[in-house]
Design an enzyme around this catalytic site. Structure first.
Site, PDB file in Angstrom:
ATOM      1  N   ASP A 524     -19.428   5.185  -8.911  1.00 44.92           N
ATOM      2  CA  ASP A 524     -20.762   5.585  -9.330  1.00 44.92           C
ATOM      3  C   ASP A 524     -21.750   4.466  -9.041  1.00 44.92           C
ATOM      4  OD1 ASP A 524     -20.903   3.786 -11.789  1.00 44.92           O
ATOM      5  OD2 ASP A 524     -19.160   5.008 -12.325  1.00 44.92           O
ATOM      6  N   GLU A 604       2.517  -2.151  17.688  1.00 48.20           N
ATOM      7  CA  GLU A 604       1.652  -1.782  16.559  1.00 48.20           C
ATOM      8  C   GLU A 604       0.684  -2.906  16.226  1.00 48.20           C
ATOM      9  OE1 GLU A 604       4.388   1.300  13.947  1.00 48.20           O
ATOM     10  OE2 GLU A 604       4.841  -0.852  13.870  1.00 48.20           O
TER      11      GLU A 604
END
Length: 724
Positions: A524, A604
């Site tokens: 928020d 990777e």
């Protein structure tokens, strides 16, 4: 000027909107208009007619056409004959409900009155303060409006000053908008733990539509934000209004369609567990609401909020793009020591990652989530060294270092609980509610906040820490404090949280804090004031994250999204997506990693290093460019969105559904400059007008969850230079 007072009409202007209110002959403050830029007060919208059961103020004498039950108001209160949703309910010591607020004065101030103990947007702005008074109760109510012209945002807040005998606030809302006409939809954002902020759009019908939280935090279930829009509004056209609460605790937001089809939109504190006494000469501050309006659809509304929060709300201690981090949680959970964290850092360094974060499990006797919360001292036996030593070794690698805290909770199996069981919120003589084997500390009590603050500072003072992840992993229940009056506990708890964060930031001004509450349970504007990034969700699955990021983007800036690449099969869903796709999705945020990079293959690691370089090259555009939603991943076969500035556009897309014989997706690219030409990295040239109307083809290959990245640069010079 952004604010104009003409007699008893008050007008607020942003670059593209106007807000008007007026004091009538009885001293009531009525709402006139909020919408597209306008100059003349539309008093003709105040239609007066005898409405039967709609009551009339005593001052109206025999005028049955005047009723506050139908007139649009700025701050409706119980006791004035308006039976719709109210913004204020006062109870006197005799138990009488209601008040009678009349206009006293209005004044323009060059800044804004600081909301004591509460976050708010910048104070360096022009504001209007309107004072209302109940002369019988000797109660002042001051409505504050602040205008952020360049981002089309107006904030509202309320403070109550009691010059009389003690009264109790049973309900208070910081913002109210009344609409006398219109066919509207409401958009809210619902969810659950690991699947937060999913948009829900529905038609506003008669009755009350409500979202709220009484969990002690803004919650995973409903975000404290609402959008009201015309029924035909879409991303690029139509009227849209938003309210966003700058607060992190219990809230309530409602839209009511009354008996005549008028609409009322309100937002503020939840009345659940709230009954707040205000003593003689005390001041009560209600949190701020951000309001914005767009006549150009939902994208523009979101961009107003994104720019407004970045410019006027969020305080970032690290200038520029924040460091790309790797977090140890999904890499090792509780199974680590100092050396394994150091090896994680070394592997991260080889991939150009800039910070390593040691998550839960480094303190007290913490080997699982069943114990030791509240015992904030370093477990050197587990680490095999001091925190100062580990942080020094990691800094010597050239990396920053961060750690995890959960300061608001306490384990029953902890030294702190054994010494101070009264520090926990729990009802005497009742069996209490546990969650994750932990209770919530009573942060409404200053001595509790001070005790935890001292422990945290003892850690930060004796090691070099650049970042903390601030977590909060349960909802509040058993609301009882041994010292705080019970109707004040939930509100004062949030004030205690904010005071802790304020003091922490002041003491460690270079410390970056990432908010977290089981992921997105407290995402928020209130927390963003203190924590410029928040962990978006505990769900790191790339495909689910498309939906979570999509819903969050309606209100919050992309730069605040804590977003990481995690391992596969994903730990929450079991889904397998390519490293490329996980990288594309995580780049729409702060960007980082949540896996054991020491176990990654050379190939990777090479991809990770390339992803880091790619993100760094695009980071400014991603965090500062205008954001456009190009699809709805909840319903479409593809999740697509764009970041656009004056000179370039970056489009990310991920295929969600795999269908045979699908050769391409055509994505219409909104936000490009009309009549301009753009070029991709392969030299292909595109006409912006065609990309907007017909779309950009994304060629589909065989395989699940493909990702697409397209970077377009606007071609300079004459239009004919853009011919292919």
């Amino acid at each position: 000027m952004s604010i104009v007072i003409h007699e008893k009409t008050f007008t607020l202007h942003t670059n593209n909107s106007t807000y008007m209110m007026q004091v009538d002959s009885y001293g009531y403050l009525l709402h006139l208009y909020y919408g597209k830029k306008a100059e003349h007060a539309p008093e003709y919208l105040l239609v007066k007619k005898d409405r039967g059961f709609s009551g009339n103020p005593y001052d109206a004498n025999k005028d049955r056409t005047y009723s506050l039950d139908v007139l649009p108001q700025e701050f409706p209160f119980d006791g004035n004959g308006d039976y719709r949703t109210s913004s204020l309910t006062i109870r006197t010591k005799e138990g009488i409900y209601g008040c009678d607020l009349r206009f006293v004065k209005a004044e323009i101030i060059d800044n804004k009155t600081k909301l004591k103990g509460l976050p708010s947007m910048s104070e360096n702005v022009e504001s209007l303060e309107v004072t209302l008074e109940d002369s019988l109760l000797h109660l002042e109510v001051i409505l504050s409006y602040s205008v952020y012209e360049d981002v089309d945002i107006i904030t509202r807040s309320v403070r109550i000053i009691n010059h009389g005998e003690t009264v109790t606030i049973e309900n208070i809302k910081s913002a109210n908008l009344d609409f006398v006409s219109g066919d509207y939809d409401v958009i809210s954002f619902y969810g659950r733990h690991t699947m937060e902020r999913i948009p829900n759009r529905q038609k506003v019908n008669h009755g009350i539509y409500k979202i709220s939280s009484k969990r002690g935090a803004s919650s995973h279930q409903y975000n404290p934000a609402l959008i009201l829009c015309d029924s035909n509004t879409n991303e690029m056209s139509g009227n849209a209004y938003s309210m966003n609460f700058v607060y992190s605790g219990n809230f309530e937001a409602m839209i009511e369609a009354d008996q005549y089809g008028q609409k009322r939109m309100v937002m503020g504190l939840s009345p659940d567990y709230f009954s707040y006494p205000v003593e003689h000469e005390d001041i009560f501050y209600a949190p701020e609401v951000m309001m914005s309006y767009s006549s150009s659809g939902l994208s523009r509304l979101s961009q107003n909020l994104h720019q407004g929060m970045r410019k006027y709300l969020i305080h970032d201690p690290m200038v520029g793009i924040k460091p790309i981090l790797i977090n140890s949680w999904e890499a090792s959970y509780f199974n680590f020591n100092g050396e394994s964290i150091y090896q994680l850092a070394k592997a991260a360094k080889s991939c150009d990652i800039e910070m390593v974060v040691m998550d839960d499990g480094w303190f007290g006797q913490r080997e699982s989530d069943n114990a030791a919360l509240g015992d904030w001292y370093v477990n050197e036996g587990k680490l095999g060294e001091s925190l100062a030593s580990l942080s020094s070794r990691i800094h010597d690698l050239g990396l920053k270092f961060g750690i995890w805290f959960e300061p608001e909770c306490i384990s029953e199996d902890s030294d702190l609980y054994r010494k101070h069981p009264d520090y926990a919120l729990k009802v005497p003589h009742r069996k209490y509610i546990r969650a994750r084997e932990q209770l919530v500390l009573d942060f409404s009590r200053k001595e509790v906040v001070d005790a935890i603050f001292k422990q945290v500072c003892d850690i930060l003072d004796h090691a070099s820490i650049d970042y903390i992840k601030w977590d909060f992993n349960r909802s509040i229940s058993d609301i009882y404090s041994s010292t705080t009056p019970q109707g004040k506990v939930t509100y004062d708890y949030v004030l205690g949280l904010y005071s802790f964060l304020e003091r922490l930031i002041k003491r460690y001004p270079k410390l970056l804090i990432e908010g977290c509450s089981g992921g997105g349970g407290r995402f928020d504007a209130g927390m963003l004031y203190y924590t410029p990034q928040i962990w978006l969700s505990d769900n790191t699955d790339a495909i689910d994250r498309l939906s979570i990021q999509y819903g969050s983007s309606f209100i919050y800036p992309i730069s605040t999204f804590g977003s990481h690449v995690s391992a596969v099969p994903n730990h929450q869903t079991g889904r397998i997506t390519s490293l490329d796709t996980r990288g594309v999705v995580a780049m729409s945020g702060t960007f980082g990693y949540e896996l054991d990079i020491t176990k990654c293959s050379d190939e990777e690691r090479k991809v990770i290093k390339e992803q880091v370089a790619t993100f760094k090259s695009y980071a400014s555009l991603i965090h500062e460019g205008l954001y456009y939603r190009l699809s709805d991943p909840l319903h479409d076969d593809i999740g697509a969105y764009a970041f656009i500035n004056e000179d370039e556009a970056l489009i990310f897309a991920v295929r969600i559904k795999n269908q045979a014989s699908r050769y391409a997706y055509f994505i219409k690219i909104e936000g490009l400059e009309d009549d301009a030409y753009y070029q991709d990295e392969k030299g292909q040239i595109y006409d912006a007008n065609i990309l907007k109307t017909q779309g950009l083809p994304l060629i589909v290959e065989v395989g699940d969850y493909q990702s697409f990245t397209i970077h377009l640069t606007k071609i300079k010079g004459e239009k004919e230079n853009g011919k292919n």
